[in-house]
Design a protein around this motif. Sequence first.
Motif, PDB file in Angstrom:
ATOM      1  N   VAL A 181      15.589   1.692  -1.226  1.00  0.00           N
ATOM      2  CA  VAL A 181      15.711   3.006  -1.869  1.00  0.00           C
ATOM      3  C   VAL A 181      14.329   3.549  -2.223  1.00  0.00           C
ATOM      4  N   LEU A 182      13.489   2.678  -2.750  1.00  0.00           N
ATOM      5  CA  LEU A 182      12.143   3.088  -3.147  1.00  0.00           C
ATOM      6  C   LEU A 182      11.309   3.472  -1.924  1.00  0.00           C
ATOM      7  N   ASN A 183      11.356   2.661  -0.888  1.00  0.00           N
ATOM      8  CA  ASN A 183      10.566   2.945   0.315  1.00  0.00           C
ATOM      9  C   ASN A 183      10.974   4.254   0.967  1.00  0.00           C
ATOM     10  N   ALA A 184      12.265   4.546   0.968  1.00  0.00           N
ATOM     11  CA  ALA A 184      12.743   5.758   1.618  1.00  0.00           C
ATOM     12  C   ALA A 184      12.174   7.008   0.962  1.00  0.00           C
ATOM     13  N   ILE A 185      12.078   6.993  -0.355  1.00  0.00           N
ATOM     14  CA  ILE A 185      11.627   8.192  -1.055  1.00  0.00           C
ATOM     15  C   ILE A 185      10.100   8.291  -1.110  1.00  0.00           C
ATOM     16  N   MET A 186       9.399   7.169  -0.842  1.00  0.00           N
ATOM     17  CA  MET A 186       7.943   7.153  -0.953  1.00  0.00           C
ATOM     18  C   MET A 186       7.212   7.513   0.336  1.00  0.00           C
ATOM     19  N   ARG A 187       7.953   7.857   1.349  1.00  0.00           N
ATOM     20  CA  ARG A 187       7.345   8.145   2.652  1.00  0.00           C
ATOM     21  C   ARG A 187       6.293   9.245   2.569  1.00  0.00           C
ATOM     22  N   TYR A 188       6.520  10.233   1.686  1.00  0.00           N
ATOM     23  CA  TYR A 188       5.607  11.377   1.601  1.00  0.00           C
ATOM     24  C   TYR A 188       4.661  11.316   0.408  1.00  0.00           C
ATOM     25  N   THR A 189       4.708  10.231  -0.334  1.00  0.00           N
ATOM     26  CA  THR A 189       3.854  10.151  -1.521  1.00  0.00           C
ATOM     27  C   THR A 189       2.902   8.958  -1.489  1.00  0.00           C
ATOM     28  N   ALA A 190       3.432   7.769  -1.236  1.00  0.00           N
ATOM     29  CA  ALA A 190       2.610   6.556  -1.319  1.00  0.00           C
ATOM     30  C   ALA A 190       1.372   6.584  -0.424  1.00  0.00           C
ATOM     31  N   PRO A 191       1.462   7.108   0.819  1.00  0.00           N
ATOM     32  CA  PRO A 191       0.254   7.073   1.660  1.00  0.00           C
ATOM     33  C   PRO A 191      -0.968   7.713   1.017  1.00  0.00           C
ATOM     34  N   TYR A 192      -0.757   8.751   0.203  1.00  0.00           N
ATOM     35  CA  TYR A 192      -1.900   9.503  -0.332  1.00  0.00           C
ATOM     36  C   TYR A 192      -2.400   8.939  -1.658  1.00  0.00           C
ATOM     37  N   ASP A 193      -1.629   8.010  -2.256  1.00  0.00           N
ATOM     38  CA  ASP A 193      -2.182   7.198  -3.324  1.00  0.00           C
ATOM     39  C   ASP A 193      -3.054   6.101  -2.724  1.00  0.00           C
ATOM     40  N   PHE A 194      -2.612   5.534  -1.623  1.00  0.00           N
ATOM     41  CA  PHE A 194      -3.430   4.539  -0.940  1.00  0.00           C
ATOM     42  C   PHE A 194      -4.755   5.138  -0.473  1.00  0.00           C
ATOM     43  N   SER A 195      -4.711   6.327   0.107  1.00  0.00           N
ATOM     44  CA  SER A 195      -5.928   6.939   0.647  1.00  0.00           C
ATOM     45  C   SER A 195      -6.763   7.630  -0.419  1.00  0.00           C
ATOM     46  N   GLY A 196      -6.163   7.882  -1.590  1.00  0.00           N
ATOM     47  CA  GLY A 196      -6.869   8.599  -2.651  1.00  0.00           C
ATOM     48  C   GLY A 196      -7.049  10.071  -2.364  1.00  0.00           C
ATOM     49  N   SER A 197      -6.245  10.627  -1.475  1.00  0.00           N
ATOM     50  CA  SER A 197      -6.369  12.025  -1.077  1.00  0.00           C
ATOM     51  C   SER A 197      -5.727  12.949  -2.102  1.00  0.00           C
ATOM     52  N   PRO A 198      -6.285  14.144  -2.309  1.00  0.00           N
ATOM     53  CA  PRO A 198      -5.681  15.079  -3.262  1.00  0.00           C
ATOM     54  C   PRO A 198      -4.469  15.784  -2.664  1.00  0.00           C
ATOM     55  N   THR A 199      -3.480  16.061  -3.502  1.00  0.00           N
ATOM     56  CA  THR A 199      -2.298  16.801  -3.066  1.00  0.00           C
ATOM     57  C   THR A 199      -1.897  17.797  -4.147  1.00  0.00           C
TER      58      THR A 199
END
Length: 468
Positions: A400-418
């Motif tokens: 459940v967590l992985n499904a909803i994090m598809r559009y958020t977690a990558p940019y915490d890993f990369s440190g990119s602004p959104t």
Amino acid sequence: MTSHPLHFKSIVEVGQMIRRGEVTSVGVTRHMLDLIASVDGRFKSYIHLCGERALEQAEAADAALAAGLYRGQLHGVPIAIKDLCYTTYAPTRAGTTIYRGFMAPHNATVVDRLETAGAVILGKLSMTEGAYTGHHPTIPAPKNPWNESYWVGTSSSGSGVAPSAGLCFASLGSDTGGSIRYPCATCGLTGIKPTFGRVSRHGVFALAESLDHVGPMARSVADCAVILQAMAGWDAHDPTSLDVPVPDYATEIGKGVRDMRIGIDREYAFRGVDREVATALEQAVEVFETLGARIIEVTLPDYDALVDAWIMMCAIETAVAHQDTYPARKEEYGPDLAQLIEEGLSTTGTEAARGHHLRINFSMAFEALFGGIDCMLCPTMPSPTPSLADMKDYGADPAVLNAIMRYTAPYDFSGSPTVTLPNGFDNAGMPLSMQIVGPKLGEAAIIRAGDAFQSVTDWHTRHPDIGG
């Protein structure tokens, strides 16, 4: 000037009203405190109210203005902060029972900077335990003002509810896997997750220190830019803060997006996405094209394995953050945070190294995309705001967590602004949302693009009926 009630006006609007003498900071602050007293028993967004101190700050703001001292757009404007930011004048419990009554020896840097900019702090906002997925069983969870049977997002739950319900003009949130962006999406708000290191984390309780970001949540991109401007910049107390100049974000407001290059990976943005979310995003692309932006097809680096690794990577750092109290006081922890820490304690070094390599590879490849684009468009979540029933296993079930994090977690890993901003409503009357992602230190580009979208749409101006 809009015809919204006072508490639903923007920072820019109410700040101008205070400066022109149409209202006083004391009057606005009293109005907000009265409204909180009237309706927050239902919404439960505040965990600690600083009413007396807020009125003292408001009196000082009015006196300064009368003496000719104007501190900027936040002068005398009431806001609130997530209860993981240290304050010397109110307890900081970070959603836990372990830290109930903890009085910090100093304020968080972001708190000091906001107060220096003239903001009035109404209080501390409720949140999930330790900034992970679940609220501690003994602490009531905030309620979504659009519909109380729907999810409010985590972990900055109170930070989403309060400005959405008109109980502050903006709030501070934190984001480790999506915790600014989810409450903005579910509550119809705009939020900025800045570049990692752009905003100091000194005096902010950690969930996972290499993933944690602190940022503003408000009703418009312009309002978020005001808050970000006050907070951003190098801090000698935070070794991860970036010693680089902070642009004047206000100059991006009203600039427009003509000839701006906006990327979209259509497979990433639309595959497996609910039809209502996809339609709203498609319509947003058309808005940007109408405004003169150039829509450019891009291909995102592989992200699936990285998203799958988020729980593990968060867990190992959370175990470090709680090493003084876990397992020594294990019985005082709620189930979600305890489960995360246990995973961190059981993760091997080789597993952590694999996750670290995934992070490096994605981050480098993703940043390279911005050689050909200025920012990128994608959803905030793959589905409309889920009901509380739909999210009952959130945090306990990795799927459940992985499904909803598809559009958020990558940019915490990369440190990119959104920047996260509303772009419609679903058939149930709940807000829909999208994200604009930029290169590192590319806050100016996402502010420019988000403001241009909001200049010709009104999704961000709508608000729930809070009663009271």
